[in-house]
Design an enzyme around this catalytic site. Structure first.
Site, PDB file in Angstrom:
ATOM      1  N   LYS A  44       0.834  -1.211   0.000  1.00 19.68           N
ATOM      2  CA  LYS A  44       0.000   0.000   0.000  1.00 19.68           C
ATOM      3  C   LYS A  44       0.870   1.263   0.000  1.00 19.68           C
ATOM      4  CE  LYS A  44      -3.470   2.018   3.134  1.00 19.68           C
ATOM      5  NZ  LYS A  44      -3.966   1.935   4.525  1.00 19.68           N
ATOM      6  N   LEU A  91       3.674 -10.375   4.730  1.00 18.58           N
ATOM      7  CA  LEU A  91       4.488  -9.580   5.661  1.00 18.58           C
ATOM      8  C   LEU A  91       3.899  -8.202   5.933  1.00 18.58           C
ATOM      9  CD1 LEU A  91       7.003 -11.020   3.546  1.00 18.58           C
ATOM     10  CD2 LEU A  91       8.047 -10.544   5.748  1.00 18.58           C
ATOM     11  N   GLU A  94       1.429  -3.269  10.323  1.00 17.32           N
ATOM     12  CA  GLU A  94       1.943  -2.209  11.184  1.00 17.32           C
ATOM     13  C   GLU A  94       2.798  -2.911  12.234  1.00 17.32           C
ATOM     14  OE1 GLU A  94       1.606   1.054  11.033  1.00 17.32           O
ATOM     15  OE2 GLU A  94       0.292   1.030   9.289  1.00 17.32           O
ATOM     16  N   THR A 144       5.571 -12.579  14.734  1.00 17.77           N
ATOM     17  CA  THR A 144       6.602 -12.107  15.660  1.00 17.77           C
ATOM     18  C   THR A 144       6.617 -12.917  16.954  1.00 17.77           C
ATOM     19  OG1 THR A 144       7.157 -10.232  17.090  1.00 17.77           O
ATOM     20  CG2 THR A 144       4.885 -10.408  16.431  1.00 17.77           C
ATOM     21  N   ASP A 145       7.766 -12.902  17.629  1.00 20.60           N
ATOM     22  CA  ASP A 145       7.848 -13.562  18.943  1.00 20.60           C
ATOM     23  C   ASP A 145       7.048 -12.805  20.003  1.00 20.60           C
ATOM     24  OD1 ASP A 145       9.532 -11.362  19.293  1.00 20.60           O
ATOM     25  OD2 ASP A 145      11.302 -12.526  19.846  1.00 20.60           O
ATOM     26  N   GLU A 146       6.671 -11.559  19.721  1.00 22.46           N
ATOM     27  CA  GLU A 146       5.952 -10.776  20.741  1.00 22.46           C
ATOM     28  C   GLU A 146       4.595 -11.360  21.077  1.00 22.46           C
ATOM     29  OE1 GLU A 146       5.998  -6.557  20.564  1.00 22.46           O
ATOM     30  OE2 GLU A 146       7.973  -6.487  19.647  1.00 22.46           O
ATOM     31  N   TYR A 169       0.049  -3.792  19.519  1.00 18.93           N
ATOM     32  CA  TYR A 169       0.714  -4.389  18.356  1.00 18.93           C
ATOM     33  C   TYR A 169       0.723  -5.913  18.453  1.00 18.93           C
ATOM     34  CZ  TYR A 169       4.580  -6.437  15.802  1.00 18.93           C
ATOM     35  OH  TYR A 169       5.336  -7.274  15.027  1.00 18.93           O
ATOM     36  N   ALA A 171      -0.971  -7.928  20.316  1.00 19.31           N
ATOM     37  CA  ALA A 171      -2.318  -8.516  20.327  1.00 19.31           C
ATOM     38  C   ALA A 171      -2.871  -8.604  18.907  1.00 19.31           C
ATOM     39  CB  ALA A 171      -3.238  -7.687  21.216  1.00 19.31           C
ATOM     40  N   LYS A 173      -1.068  -8.905  16.144  1.00 17.68           N
ATOM     41  CA  LYS A 173      -0.354  -9.975  15.431  1.00 17.68           C
ATOM     42  C   LYS A 173      -0.825 -11.345  15.915  1.00 17.68           C
ATOM     43  CE  LYS A 173       2.553  -9.905  12.712  1.00 17.68           C
ATOM     44  NZ  LYS A 173       2.511  -9.857  11.219  1.00 17.68           N
ATOM     45  N   ASN A 198      13.699 -10.125  17.167  1.00 13.78           N
ATOM     46  CA  ASN A 198      13.970  -8.774  16.645  1.00 13.78           C
ATOM     47  C   ASN A 198      14.930  -8.807  15.465  1.00 13.78           C
ATOM     48  OD1 ASN A 198      12.889  -8.205  19.354  1.00 13.78           O
ATOM     49  ND2 ASN A 198      13.492  -6.110  18.888  1.00 13.78           N
ATOM     50  N   LEU A 209      14.902   0.598  17.442  1.00  8.41           N
ATOM     51  CA  LEU A 209      16.057   0.898  18.301  1.00  8.41           C
ATOM     52  C   LEU A 209      17.376   1.049  17.533  1.00  8.41           C
ATOM     53  CD1 LEU A 209      17.267   1.181  21.203  1.00  8.41           C
ATOM     54  CD2 LEU A 209      17.704  -1.280  21.098  1.00  8.41           C
ATOM     55  N   TYR A 226      15.174   3.570  26.889  1.00 10.52           N
ATOM     56  CA  TYR A 226      13.984   3.503  27.745  1.00 10.52           C
ATOM     57  C   TYR A 226      14.332   2.851  29.089  1.00 10.52           C
ATOM     58  CZ  TYR A 226      11.277   4.163  23.372  1.00 10.52           C
ATOM     59  OH  TYR A 226      10.770   4.615  22.187  1.00 10.52           O
ATOM     60  N   HIS A 304       6.276  -2.302  29.012  1.00  7.38           N
ATOM     61  CA  HIS A 304       7.502  -2.717  28.309  1.00  7.38           C
ATOM     62  C   HIS A 304       7.840  -4.189  28.585  1.00  7.38           C
ATOM     63  CE1 HIS A 304      11.818  -1.175  27.216  1.00  7.38           C
ATOM     64  NE2 HIS A 304      11.414  -2.163  26.430  1.00  7.38           N
TER      65      HIS A 304
HETATM   66  O1  TDX Z   1      14.264   4.820  21.264  1.00 11.13           O
HETATM   67  C1  TDX Z   1      14.165   3.669  21.726  1.00 11.13           C
HETATM   68  N1  TDX Z   1      14.771   3.371  22.927  1.00 11.13           N
HETATM   69  C2  TDX Z   1      14.694   2.139  23.513  1.00 11.13           C
HETATM   70  O2  TDX Z   1      15.246   1.913  24.595  1.00 11.13           O
HETATM   71  C3  TDX Z   1      13.439   2.612  21.032  1.00 11.13           C
HETATM   72  C4  TDX Z   1      12.782   2.896  19.731  1.00 11.13           C
HETATM   73  C5  TDX Z   1      13.388   1.373  21.642  1.00 11.13           C
HETATM   74  N2  TDX Z   1      13.968   1.132  22.840  1.00 11.13           N
HETATM   75  C6  TDX Z   1      13.885  -0.228  23.431  1.00 11.13           C
HETATM   76  C7  TDX Z   1      12.497  -0.841  23.491  1.00 11.13           C
HETATM   77  C8  TDX Z   1      12.792  -2.313  23.320  1.00 11.13           C
HETATM   78  O3  TDX Z   1      13.112  -2.911  24.563  1.00 11.13           O
HETATM   79  O4  TDX Z   1      14.637  -1.070  22.567  1.00 11.13           O
HETATM   80  C9  TDX Z   1      14.024  -2.351  22.434  1.00 11.13           C
HETATM   81  C10 TDX Z   1      13.721  -2.591  20.972  1.00 11.13           C
HETATM   82  O5  TDX Z   1      12.690  -1.713  20.610  1.00 11.13           O
HETATM   83  P1  TDX Z   1      12.041  -1.715  19.151  1.00 11.13           P
HETATM   84  O6  TDX Z   1      13.131  -1.534  18.143  1.00 11.13           O
HETATM   85  O7  TDX Z   1      10.904  -0.755  19.140  1.00 11.13           O
HETATM   86  O8  TDX Z   1      11.540  -3.229  19.000  1.00 11.13           O
HETATM   87  P2  TDX Z   1      10.568  -4.136  19.924  1.00 11.13           P
HETATM   88  O9  TDX Z   1       9.618  -3.331  20.716  1.00 11.13           O
HETATM   89  O10 TDX Z   1      11.431  -5.116  20.654  1.00 11.13           O
HETATM   90  O11 TDX Z   1       9.734  -4.883  18.773  1.00 11.13           O
HETATM   91  C11 TDX Z   1      10.457  -5.409  17.659  1.00 11.13           C
HETATM   92  O12 TDX Z   1      10.578  -6.794  17.712  1.00 11.13           O
HETATM   93  C12 TDX Z   1       9.463  -7.578  17.422  1.00 11.13           C
HETATM   94  C13 TDX Z   1       9.804  -4.980  16.359  1.00 11.13           C
HETATM   95  O13 TDX Z   1       9.610  -3.585  16.347  1.00 11.13           O
HETATM   96  C14 TDX Z   1       8.525  -5.685  16.138  1.00 11.13           C
HETATM   97  O14 TDX Z   1       7.967  -5.308  14.899  1.00 11.13           O
HETATM   98  C15 TDX Z   1       8.788  -7.152  16.138  1.00 11.13           C
HETATM   99  O15 TDX Z   1       7.602  -7.825  15.963  1.00 11.13           O
END
Ligand code: TDX
Length: 366
Positions: A44, A91, A94, A144-146, A169, A171, A173, A198, A209, A226, A304
């Site tokens: 899209k 694939l 969101e 995803t593993d989430e 997210y 939920a 998936k 990831n 991240l 975070y 988190h």
């Molecule tokens: O700015 C940040 N600071 C930070 O500490 C961001 C963006 C993330 N984080 C932390 C949150 C998570 O513990 O880093 C870790 C990774 O974050 P994300 O990159 O947002 O990934 P996560 O939430 O683990 O989810 C990812 O893995 C599973 C993907 O985004 C998902 O699409 C996938 O399904």
């Protein structure tokens, strides 16, 4: 049929949804560029899509693109009729947890309604197929593993782990996984599923991240970690994931699911420290100070998940897959790619996402 010996012909034309996204584009570069399989990319083109990620293969006669929303059943049915694929890799989704906190509606629509609509369109196409091609069709749902929730310090997710999604997210998936299994059990649609840890690597949208830290590091901006940075993720190089997906699509057992992981667990603060060390080595700051001085601890993500870890034994045992990259080698390749491809990410920062904090009630600390 014995495990790992499907006796199946590999597909010759795959319809990939979300092929202008991060993992989708890696899959298409592999299929068209290395395997020689025809691909129809259905995307899209939402904010996270980057058609330029397909530049290495988009001139190939094996590649076709259709700008279509998976929620548009009529348009999807027309694309299926026109291209006659013998496999679907789904694939389109969101995928950013922080955005799902700010606005869950898009996740419900794309991930749940979109998957349902695609399943129905594919079921219609499959039922009309001649018997011979009908038995070859395959619908591969990439997840995803989430969906398994959050782990403590011990253990890893297997294919048998109970679903326990905790963010809008995950939920959404998890719901899509359930729909795909239901279409298999109820209608006999030949499906296969995979759940990955990831991903990281080149062409990753900078809301996640690793690319966010690399880009902010290069630009001399604060690196927002975070909470205390103690959360742990299991990192998988995206091209290793793409190879796993091809193995699952072409050799995996129908109705089964396979976990895909890099077996490389790293706490977030260490991920960021390693990015900083690579930047120090590859592009030292003019003032001689380490990039790790840019690290700032910010308000934690609501809900988190503490730790994800994947047990990919089934995939290795049945299909002979294992990752080629370690986190060390993959991260070096990734940081190098962002240093050499600033055009790719500067275009995103200029228009679609400027690196601001998402998914928090706190004002951005940037
Ligand atoms: O700015 C940040 N600071 C930070 O500490 C961001 C963006 C993330 N984080 C932390 C949150 C998570 O513990 O880093 C870790 C990774 O974050 P994300 O990159 O947002 O990934 P996560 O939430 O683990 O989810 C990812 O893995 C599973 C993907 O985004 C998902 O699409 C996938 O399904």
């Amino acid at each position: 049929m014995t495990p790992g010996d499907s006796g199946m012909m590999p597909p010759s034309k795959v319809l990939v949804t979300g092929g202008a996204g991060f993992i989708g584009s890696a899959v298409i570069r592999l299929l068209v560029g290395e395997i020689g399989c025809a691909v129809v990319n259905v995307d899209k083109l939402t904010y996270a899509a980057n058609p330029s990620s397909l530049a290495p293969i988009d001139h190939s006669p094996l590649y076709a693109f259709e700008q279509v929303d998976i929620c548009d059943r009529t348009a999807i049915a027309a694309v299926l009729q026109k291209h006659q694929p013998d496999a679907i890799m789904h694939l389109a989704a969101e995928s950013h947890v922080d955005r799902s906190i700010d606005g869950p509606g898009d996740f419900i629509q794309s991930n749940i309604v979109g998957t349902y609509t695609l399943l129905e369109a594919v079921r219609g196409y499959w039922m009309e197929m001649p018997e011979e091609s009908r038995s070859r069709l395959r619908f591969h749902h990439i997840s995803t593993d989430e969906v398994f929730g959050s782990l403590g310090t011990e253990g890893a997710f297997t294919e048998e782990t109970r679903y326990d999604p905790r963010s809008p997210y995950s939920a959404s998936k998890a719901s899509s996984d359930h729909l795909v299994r239901a279409w298999h059990e109820t209608y006999g649609l030949p499906v296969v599923l995979s759940n990955c840890s990831n991903n990281y690597g080149p062409y990753h949208f900078p809301e996640k991240l690793i690319p966010l830290m690399i880009i902010k590091g290069i630009r001399g901006e604060p690196l927002p970690v975070y909470g205390k940075g103690e959360n742990i993720r299991d990192w998988l190089y995206v091209d290793d994931h793409a190879r796993a997906l091809w193995a699952i699509l072409s050799k995996g057992r129908t109705g089964e699911s396979y976990n895909v992981g890099g077996d490389d667990e790293v706490p977030n603060i260490e991920v960021v420290a390693r990015v900083c060390a690579l930047l120090d080595a590859l592009t030292p700051r003019a003032d001689g100070v380490s990039h790790d001085q840019q690290i700032t601890f910010v308000q934690d993500r609501p809900g988190h998940d503490f730790r994800y870890a994947i047990d990919a034994t089934k995939l290795t045992r049945e299909l002979g897959w294992s990752p080629r990259e370690t986190f060390e080698t993959g991260l070096r390749k990734t940081v190098t790619w962002y240093l050499e491809n600033n055009d790719w990410w500067e275009r995103i920062l200029d228009g679609r996402y400027a690196g601001q904090r998402l998914g928090s009630t706190e004002t951005s600390s940037d």
